[in-house]
Scaffold this motif. Structure first.
Motif, PDB file in Angstrom:
ATOM      1  N   ALA A 174       0.847  -1.202   0.000  1.00 50.13           N
ATOM      2  CA  ALA A 174       0.000   0.000   0.000  1.00 50.13           C
ATOM      3  C   ALA A 174       0.880   1.249   0.000  1.00 50.13           C
ATOM      4  CB  ALA A 174      -0.900  -0.013   1.233  1.00 50.13           C
ATOM      5  N   ILE A 175       0.392   2.283  -0.653  1.00 53.13           N
ATOM      6  CA  ILE A 175       1.133   3.546  -0.734  1.00 53.13           C
ATOM      7  C   ILE A 175       0.711   4.429   0.433  1.00 53.13           C
ATOM      8  CG2 ILE A 175       1.354   5.659  -2.118  1.00 53.13           C
ATOM      9  CD1 ILE A 175       1.091   3.852  -4.610  1.00 53.13           C
ATOM     10  N   HIS A 176       1.691   4.960   1.135  1.00 53.29           N
ATOM     11  CA  HIS A 176       1.367   5.847   2.256  1.00 53.29           C
ATOM     12  C   HIS A 176       1.270   7.284   1.759  1.00 53.29           C
ATOM     13  CE1 HIS A 176       1.549   7.954   6.096  1.00 53.29           C
ATOM     14  NE2 HIS A 176       1.096   6.822   6.614  1.00 53.29           N
ATOM     15  N   VAL A 177       0.350   8.021   2.346  1.00 55.04           N
ATOM     16  CA  VAL A 177       0.159   9.427   1.948  1.00 55.04           C
ATOM     17  C   VAL A 177       1.481  10.194   1.988  1.00 55.04           C
ATOM     18  CG1 VAL A 177      -0.930  11.611   2.658  1.00 55.04           C
ATOM     19  CG2 VAL A 177      -2.272   9.492   2.659  1.00 55.04           C
ATOM     20  N   SER A 178       2.304   9.927   2.993  1.00 59.43           N
ATOM     21  CA  SER A 178       3.563  10.686   3.123  1.00 59.43           C
ATOM     22  C   SER A 178       4.478  10.463   1.916  1.00 59.43           C
ATOM     23  CB  SER A 178       4.284  10.309   4.418  1.00 59.43           C
ATOM     24  OG  SER A 178       4.562   8.930   4.419  1.00 59.43           O
ATOM     25  N   GLU A 179       4.291   9.339   1.205  1.00 66.03           N
ATOM     26  CA  GLU A 179       5.133   9.077   0.028  1.00 66.03           C
ATOM     27  C   GLU A 179       4.779   9.999  -1.135  1.00 66.03           C
ATOM     28  OE1 GLU A 179       6.422   4.732  -0.657  1.00 66.03           O
ATOM     29  OE2 GLU A 179       4.349   4.581   0.008  1.00 66.03           O
ATOM     30  N   VAL A 180       3.517  10.357  -1.245  1.00 70.78           N
ATOM     31  CA  VAL A 180       3.079  11.074  -2.454  1.00 70.78           C
ATOM     32  C   VAL A 180       2.893  12.582  -2.258  1.00 70.78           C
ATOM     33  CG1 VAL A 180       2.159   9.100  -3.686  1.00 70.78           C
ATOM     34  CG2 VAL A 180       0.692  10.289  -2.077  1.00 70.78           C
ATOM     35  N   VAL A 181       3.094  13.071  -1.029  1.00 72.29           N
ATOM     36  CA  VAL A 181       3.023  14.528  -0.839  1.00 72.29           C
ATOM     37  C   VAL A 181       4.406  15.162  -0.991  1.00 72.29           C
ATOM     38  CG1 VAL A 181       0.958  14.447   0.601  1.00 72.29           C
ATOM     39  CG2 VAL A 181       3.212  14.413   1.689  1.00 72.29           C
ATOM     40  N   GLY A 182       5.427  14.337  -1.077  1.00 78.40           N
ATOM     41  CA  GLY A 182       6.782  14.845  -1.296  1.00 78.40           C
ATOM     42  C   GLY A 182       7.331  14.300  -2.599  1.00 78.40           C
ATOM     43  N   CYS A 183       8.643  14.380  -2.750  1.00 75.28           N
ATOM     44  CA  CYS A 183       9.299  13.941  -3.985  1.00 75.28           C
ATOM     45  C   CYS A 183       9.064  12.437  -4.228  1.00 75.28           C
ATOM     46  CB  CYS A 183      10.795  14.236  -3.857  1.00 75.28           C
ATOM     47  SG  CYS A 183      11.765  13.524  -5.179  1.00 75.28           S
ATOM     48  N   LYS A 189      -3.906   0.829  -2.940  1.00 72.31           N
ATOM     49  CA  LYS A 189      -4.439   1.246  -1.634  1.00 72.31           C
ATOM     50  C   LYS A 189      -3.634   2.438  -1.166  1.00 72.31           C
ATOM     51  CE  LYS A 189      -6.351  -2.995   0.047  1.00 72.31           C
ATOM     52  NZ  LYS A 189      -6.059  -4.331   0.389  1.00 72.31           N
ATOM     53  N   LEU A 190      -4.329   3.479  -0.744  1.00 70.97           N
ATOM     54  CA  LEU A 190      -3.671   4.660  -0.209  1.00 70.97           C
ATOM     55  C   LEU A 190      -3.938   4.681   1.302  1.00 70.97           C
ATOM     56  CD1 LEU A 190      -2.079   7.264  -0.870  1.00 70.97           C
ATOM     57  CD2 LEU A 190      -4.280   8.429  -1.100  1.00 70.97           C
ATOM     58  N   VAL A 191      -2.848   4.705   2.057  1.00 71.61           N
ATOM     59  CA  VAL A 191      -2.969   4.583   3.510  1.00 71.61           C
ATOM     60  C   VAL A 191      -2.601   5.891   4.193  1.00 71.61           C
ATOM     61  CG1 VAL A 191      -1.936   3.453   5.526  1.00 71.61           C
ATOM     62  CG2 VAL A 191      -2.480   2.129   3.516  1.00 71.61           C
ATOM     63  N   GLY A 192      -3.411   6.273   5.172  1.00 74.50           N
ATOM     64  CA  GLY A 192      -3.113   7.469   5.962  1.00 74.50           C
ATOM     65  C   GLY A 192      -3.053   7.126   7.438  1.00 74.50           C
ATOM     66  N   THR A 193      -2.116   7.743   8.132  1.00 74.72           N
ATOM     67  CA  THR A 193      -2.014   7.536   9.583  1.00 74.72           C
ATOM     68  C   THR A 193      -1.944   8.909  10.266  1.00 74.72           C
ATOM     69  OG1 THR A 193       0.378   7.309   9.294  1.00 74.72           O
ATOM     70  CG2 THR A 193      -0.874   5.265   9.528  1.00 74.72           C
ATOM     71  N   PRO A 194      -3.097   9.608  10.334  1.00 74.62           N
ATOM     72  CA  PRO A 194      -3.077  10.919  10.991  1.00 74.62           C
ATOM     73  C   PRO A 194      -2.634  10.782  12.450  1.00 74.62           C
ATOM     74  CG  PRO A 194      -5.301  10.331  10.215  1.00 74.62           C
ATOM     75  CD  PRO A 194      -4.425   9.177   9.926  1.00 74.62           C
ATOM     76  N   ASP A 195      -2.004  11.823  12.955  1.00 74.07           N
ATOM     77  CA  ASP A 195      -1.515  11.744  14.333  1.00 74.07           C
ATOM     78  C   ASP A 195      -2.671  11.590  15.325  1.00 74.07           C
ATOM     79  OD1 ASP A 195       1.147  11.890  13.683  1.00 74.07           O
ATOM     80  OD2 ASP A 195       1.172  14.073  13.684  1.00 74.07           O
ATOM     81  N   ALA A 196      -3.761  12.318  15.116  1.00 80.44           N
ATOM     82  CA  ALA A 196      -4.885  12.228  16.054  1.00 80.44           C
ATOM     83  C   ALA A 196      -6.185  12.629  15.351  1.00 80.44           C
ATOM     84  CB  ALA A 196      -4.639  13.158  17.247  1.00 80.44           C
ATOM     85  N   VAL A 197      -7.228  11.838  15.621  1.00 80.30           N
ATOM     86  CA  VAL A 197      -8.541  12.108  15.014  1.00 80.30           C
ATOM     87  C   VAL A 197      -9.595  12.057  16.109  1.00 80.30           C
ATOM     88  CG1 VAL A 197     -10.294  11.235  13.414  1.00 80.30           C
ATOM     89  CG2 VAL A 197      -7.887  11.080  12.797  1.00 80.30           C
ATOM     90  N   ASN A 198     -10.475  13.053  16.128  1.00 83.48           N
ATOM     91  CA  ASN A 198     -11.576  13.044  17.086  1.00 83.48           C
ATOM     92  C   ASN A 198     -12.888  13.111  16.307  1.00 83.48           C
ATOM     93  OD1 ASN A 198     -13.604  13.692  18.958  1.00 83.48           O
ATOM     94  ND2 ASN A 198     -12.091  14.588  20.351  1.00 83.48           N
ATOM     95  N   PRO A 199     -13.542  11.930  16.091  1.00 84.59           N
ATOM     96  CA  PRO A 199     -14.763  11.916  15.278  1.00 84.59           C
ATOM     97  C   PRO A 199     -15.881  12.763  15.897  1.00 84.59           C
ATOM     98  CG  PRO A 199     -13.932   9.681  15.684  1.00 84.59           C
ATOM     99  CD  PRO A 199     -13.160  10.612  16.570  1.00 84.59           C
ATOM    100  N   GLN A 200     -15.954  12.801  17.236  1.00 80.34           N
ATOM    101  CA  GLN A 200     -17.024  13.582  17.877  1.00 80.34           C
ATOM    102  C   GLN A 200     -16.872  15.072  17.577  1.00 80.34           C
ATOM    103  OE1 GLN A 200     -15.747  10.869  19.855  1.00 80.34           O
ATOM    104  NE2 GLN A 200     -17.599   9.861  19.094  1.00 80.34           N
ATOM    105  N   ARG A 217      -1.383  11.870  -8.043  1.00 78.31           N
ATOM    106  CA  ARG A 217       0.035  11.560  -7.795  1.00 78.31           C
ATOM    107  C   ARG A 217       0.193  10.115  -7.304  1.00 78.31           C
ATOM    108  NH1 ARG A 217       4.070  15.163  -7.404  1.00 78.31           N
ATOM    109  NH2 ARG A 217       5.041  14.201  -5.571  1.00 78.31           N
ATOM    110  N   ALA A 218      -0.745   9.660  -6.497  1.00 79.24           N
ATOM    111  CA  ALA A 218      -0.673   8.276  -6.001  1.00 79.24           C
ATOM    112  C   ALA A 218      -0.794   7.295  -7.172  1.00 79.24           C
ATOM    113  CB  ALA A 218      -1.775   8.030  -4.972  1.00 79.24           C
ATOM    114  N   ARG A 219      -1.669   7.606  -8.115  1.00 75.85           N
ATOM    115  CA  ARG A 219      -1.830   6.726  -9.289  1.00 75.85           C
ATOM    116  C   ARG A 219      -0.552   6.716 -10.124  1.00 75.85           C
ATOM    117  NH1 ARG A 219      -7.215   5.447  -9.222  1.00 75.85           N
ATOM    118  NH2 ARG A 219      -8.691   7.112  -8.765  1.00 75.85           N
ATOM    119  N   ILE A 220       0.042   7.895 -10.303  1.00 75.27           N
ATOM    120  CA  ILE A 220       1.278   7.993 -11.102  1.00 75.27           C
ATOM    121  C   ILE A 220       2.403   7.217 -10.400  1.00 75.27           C
ATOM    122  CG2 ILE A 220       3.074   9.635 -11.844  1.00 75.27           C
ATOM    123  CD1 ILE A 220       0.754  11.691 -12.232  1.00 75.27           C
ATOM    124  N   TYR A 221       2.526   7.426  -9.112  1.00 75.23           N
ATOM    125  CA  TYR A 221       3.576   6.740  -8.330  1.00 75.23           C
ATOM    126  C   TYR A 221       3.390   5.216  -8.406  1.00 75.23           C
ATOM    127  CZ  TYR A 221       6.350   5.538  -4.156  1.00 75.23           C
ATOM    128  OH  TYR A 221       7.260   4.994  -3.282  1.00 75.23           O
TER     129      TYR A 221
END
Ligand code: SF4
Length: 210
Positions: A25-34, A93-104, A177-181
């Motif tokens: 799976a491609i991580h978001v951090s891979e495709v927001v940079g070079c 698959k594009l994977v994200g791991t945000p530091d913190a999420v509060n759904p409420q 960018r994720a598709r291109i990568y």
């Protein structure tokens, strides 16, 4: 016998212990940079992180330890920390791991330790946060959460928070960018260099020669 080498190695082991397992799976951090850097990390990066300069291991570890300190408190405030969110994009698959999420509170946080507090957030930080907002919007089929980047100044301890409202166009730019990568990875082909001031900190510049 204690030595500087041993302490550098302790930081390397800390990072290895906290590293995400490698997956297709491609991580978001891979495709927001070079993209070339991301490709090199996959192809030539050592799972034991020996490709990182000893001083970079220390800097990354100190940043990571700040996350660990804050995570405990944020969880008490109702945030989920380091959860994994996956977007299926047909074949990738594009994977994200945000530091913190509060759904409420419909809120998402990214924590960054920096050497300088800027007037505006850095572009790749906004792209990362915005992509996480888009992924959560799709997964929860709801309005996107409001994003916050928490900058922590490493030397003087000052904190600055930037708020970011989701931008649909930026999100689609990163999906593209994720598709291109993904294509570069499938063909095992080196993406073009994407030069910026970040090249100065890139551990692959000796290979890339931008
Ligand atoms: S040196 Fe710059 S262009 Fe080359 S891989 Fe690193 S970040 Fe990309």
């Amino acid at each position: 016998m204690i030595s500087e080498q041993l302490i550098y190695d302790a930081f390397r082991r800390f990072l290895v212990k906290k590293s995400r397992p490698r997956t297709e799976a491609i991580h978001v951090s891979e495709v927001v940079g070079c993209l070339r850097k991301a490709y090199y990390n996959r192809k030539y990066g050592d799972e034991q992180l020996n490709h990182l300069a000893p001083t970079k291991r220390v800097i990354l570890s100190l940043g990571l330890s700040t996350h660990l300190i804050l995570e405990e408190i944020l969880e008490e405030l109702g945030y989920k920390t380091e959860s994994i969110y996956t977007l299926n994009l047909g074949g990738l698959k594009l994977v994200g791991t945000p530091d913190a999420v509060n759904p409420q509170r419909n809120s998402i946080l990214e924590i960054k330790t920096v050497n300088k507090l800027q007037e505006h957030p850095l572009e790749h930080h906004i792209l990362q946060l915005n992509t996480y907002q888009g992924i959560l919007k799709i997964i929860y089929d709801s309005r996107p959460p409001l994003g916050h980047i928490i900058y922590i100044h490493k030397r003087d301890g000052q904190i600055k928070i930037h708020t970011h409202t989701f931008d649909e166009q930026l999100f689609h730019k990163i999906i593209e960018r994720a598709r291109i990568y993904h294509q570069y990875l499938k063909q095992d082909q080196e993406p073009p260099a994407e030069q910026s001031w970040l090249c100065h900190y890139c551990e692959w510049k000796w290979r890339c020669k931008p």
